[in-house]
Enzyme design. Structure first.
Site, PDB file in Angstrom:
ATOM      1  N   ASN A   9       0.876  -1.178   0.000  1.00  0.00           N
ATOM      2  CA  ASN A   9       0.000   0.000   0.000  1.00  0.00           C
ATOM      3  C   ASN A   9       0.912   1.227   0.000  1.00  0.00           C
ATOM      4  OD1 ASN A   9      -1.799   2.048   0.481  1.00  0.00           O
ATOM      5  ND2 ASN A   9      -2.377   1.371   2.533  1.00  0.00           N
ATOM      6  N   LYS A  11       0.143   4.226  -0.251  1.00  0.00           N
ATOM      7  CA  LYS A  11      -0.505   5.418   0.339  1.00  0.00           C
ATOM      8  C   LYS A  11      -0.259   6.629  -0.569  1.00  0.00           C
ATOM      9  CE  LYS A  11      -0.153   3.190   4.796  1.00  0.00           C
ATOM     10  NZ  LYS A  11      -0.023   3.273   6.242  1.00  0.00           N
ATOM     11  N   HIS A  98      -9.401   1.145   5.199  1.00  0.00           N
ATOM     12  CA  HIS A  98      -8.117   1.350   5.864  1.00  0.00           C
ATOM     13  C   HIS A  98      -8.321   2.297   7.040  1.00  0.00           C
ATOM     14  CE1 HIS A  98      -3.995   2.515   6.625  1.00  0.00           C
ATOM     15  NE2 HIS A  98      -3.638   1.425   5.968  1.00  0.00           N
ATOM     16  N   GLU A 100      -6.681   4.722   8.055  1.00  0.00           N
ATOM     17  CA  GLU A 100      -6.476   6.137   7.729  1.00  0.00           C
ATOM     18  C   GLU A 100      -7.738   6.725   7.092  1.00  0.00           C
ATOM     19  OE1 GLU A 100      -2.854   5.483   5.536  1.00  0.00           O
ATOM     20  OE2 GLU A 100      -1.895   4.917   7.412  1.00  0.00           O
ATOM     21  N   GLU A 170      -4.995  -4.835  10.697  1.00  0.00           N
ATOM     22  CA  GLU A 170      -3.967  -3.814  10.887  1.00  0.00           C
ATOM     23  C   GLU A 170      -4.217  -3.081  12.206  1.00  0.00           C
ATOM     24  OE1 GLU A 170      -2.160  -2.612   6.820  1.00  0.00           O
ATOM     25  OE2 GLU A 170      -3.856  -1.314   7.212  1.00  0.00           O
ATOM     26  N   GLY A 176       2.882   2.430  10.834  1.00  0.00           N
ATOM     27  CA  GLY A 176       3.826   3.535  10.678  1.00  0.00           C
ATOM     28  C   GLY A 176       4.537   3.929  11.962  1.00  0.00           C
ATOM     29  N   SER A 216       3.870  -1.941  10.429  1.00  0.00           N
ATOM     30  CA  SER A 216       5.322  -1.992  10.636  1.00  0.00           C
ATOM     31  C   SER A 216       5.925  -3.364  10.300  1.00  0.00           C
ATOM     32  CB  SER A 216       5.692  -1.570  12.059  1.00  0.00           C
ATOM     33  OG  SER A 216       5.296  -0.235  12.289  1.00  0.00           O
TER      34      SER A 216
HETATM   35  P1  13P Z   1       3.249   0.468   7.676  1.00  0.00           P
HETATM   36  O1  13P Z   1       3.765  -0.814   7.076  1.00  0.00           O
HETATM   37  O2  13P Z   1       3.957   1.679   7.177  1.00  0.00           O
HETATM   38  O3  13P Z   1       3.167   0.387   9.180  1.00  0.00           O
HETATM   39  O4  13P Z   1       1.737   0.636   7.161  1.00  0.00           O
HETATM   40  C1  13P Z   1       0.878  -0.441   7.231  1.00  0.00           C
HETATM   41  C2  13P Z   1      -0.352  -0.097   6.481  1.00  0.00           C
HETATM   42  O5  13P Z   1      -1.104   0.791   6.865  1.00  0.00           O
HETATM   43  C3  13P Z   1      -0.618  -0.807   5.224  1.00  0.00           C
HETATM   44  O6  13P Z   1      -1.903  -0.575   4.761  1.00  0.00           O
END
Ligand code: 13P
Length: 253
Positions: A9, A11, A98, A100, A170, A176, A216
Site C-alpha cells: 500500500n 498510500k 483502511h 487512515e 492492521e 507507521g 510496521s
Molecule cells: P506500515 O507498514 O507503514 O506500518 O503501514 C501499514 C499499512 O497501513 C498498510 O496498509
C-alpha cells in the site's frame, strides 16, 4: 492451500517518475528472485499510477490494486473514483476500510459495506481492513472492535461473495510506528477473525480466506509473523516503498 499474499500500500507517496523507478526496481529485483509458487504480489499505487502499474503486471503473481473506491455507482460525486472505472482499467483488487480512511475521511462500517458491494458488483476483490486503536487494545476491547468491523462491513455477503474477500488485520497502533504486533498477538487476532468467518459461513469458507497482517511489517520481522498458521501474508506500507524491502518481505514465507 490458502494463497500467500504480500500487498504493498503505497498510500500518498511518490511522484510519477519516482513511481516508475520503484516499479522498475521491483521488476529488476523479481527477475533474480524465486518466489514461492503460492505467493501473490499486489501493488496498490495512488490512482494516477494504476495504469502504469498495470503495464508491469503479468496477470499472475504481480497484480494491481487501488487504495480506495467510491461507495456510489456513477454520477455527480466530484473527486470520486468508481468501481466501474477500476473495472474498465482491469484492476483486480482494492483496499477498503483502511484505518487512515476511517480516521481522516470518516469511513464507517456502513460505507465499507457499500464499497465492498460496489467492488464485488464490478468483479474486483476487496482487501478489507480492520483493527483497533491503542486505547481499545489497552482496554482489552480489540476483539469486540474487530468483530463489529467485520460483522457490519462484511457479514451481509453471501458465502459465494465472501469467497472473494481478503481480510487485513492492521492494529492502528502498529501502523507507521515501528511498533509491530508480536507474532502471538497477530496469530491470536487472525485465529479470532477466522473463527468469526467460520461461525457465519462455515469452516470451508473460513479456511479459504486469506487474512493479512499489516503494521510496521519489514523483512526483519516478516518471517516470524508469516510463520503463524493463520497469518497468510501482509499489507505493507512503508516497506513497500523500497524494492529490496518489499521483495524481502515477499520471500519471507
Ligand atoms: P506500515 O507498514 O507503514 O506500518 O503501514 C501499514 C499499512 O497501513 C498498510 O496498509
Amino acid at each position: 492451500m490458502r494463497k500467500h499474499i504480500v500487498a504493498g500500500n503505497w498510500k500518498m507517496n511518490k511522484t510519477f517518475g519516482e513511481a516508475d523507478d520503484l516499479l522498475n526496481d521491483i521488476m529488476t529485483k523479481l527477475e533474480s528472485t524465486t518466489l514461492d509458487a503460492n505467493t501473490q504480489l499486489i501493488v496498490c499505487p495512488p490512482f494516477p499510477y494504476l495504469e502504469m502499474t498495470s503495464d508491469y503486471s503479468d496477470d499472475s503473481y504481480f497484480m494491481v490494486g487501488a487504495q480506495n473506491v467510491s461507495d456510489q455507482e456513477v454520477g455527480a460525486y466530484t473527486g470520486e473514483v468508481s468501481a466501474a472505472m477500476l473495472e474498465s482499467l482491469e484492476i483486480d483488487y482494492c483496499i477498503v476500510g483502511h484505518s487512515e480512511r476511517r480516521a481522516y475521511y470518516h469511513e464507517t462500517n456502513e460505507i465499507v459495506a457499500r464499497k465492498v458491494d460496489q467492488l464485488l458488483k464490478h468483479g474486483l476483490k476487496p482487501i478489507v481492513c480492520c483493527g483497533e486503536v491503542l486505547e481499545e487494545r489497552e482496554a482489552n476491547k480489540q476483539f469486540e472492535v474487530v468483530k463489529q468491523q467485520i460483522t457490519e462491513g462484511l457479514f451481509h455477503l453471501t458465502p459465494e461473495q465472501f469467497g472473494e474477500i481478503i481480510v487485513a488485520y492492521e492494529p492502528v497502533w502498529a501502523i507507521g510506528t515501528g511498533k509491530t504486533a508480536t507474532p502471538e498477538q497477530a496469530q491470536e487476532m487472525h485465529a479470532f477473525i477466522r473463527s468469526l468467518i467460520a461461525e457465519k459461513y462455515g469452516n470451508e469458507v473460513a479456511e479459504e480466506t486469506s487474512i493479512l497482517y499489516g503494521g510496521s511489517c519489514k523483512p526483519s520481522n516478516a518471517k516470524e509473523l508469516f510463520a503463524n498458521k493463520d497469518v497468510d501474508g501482509g499489507l505493507i506500507g512503508g516497506a513497500s516503498l523500497k524494492a529490496d524491502d518489499f521483495i524481502g518481505i515477499a520471500t519471507a514465507f
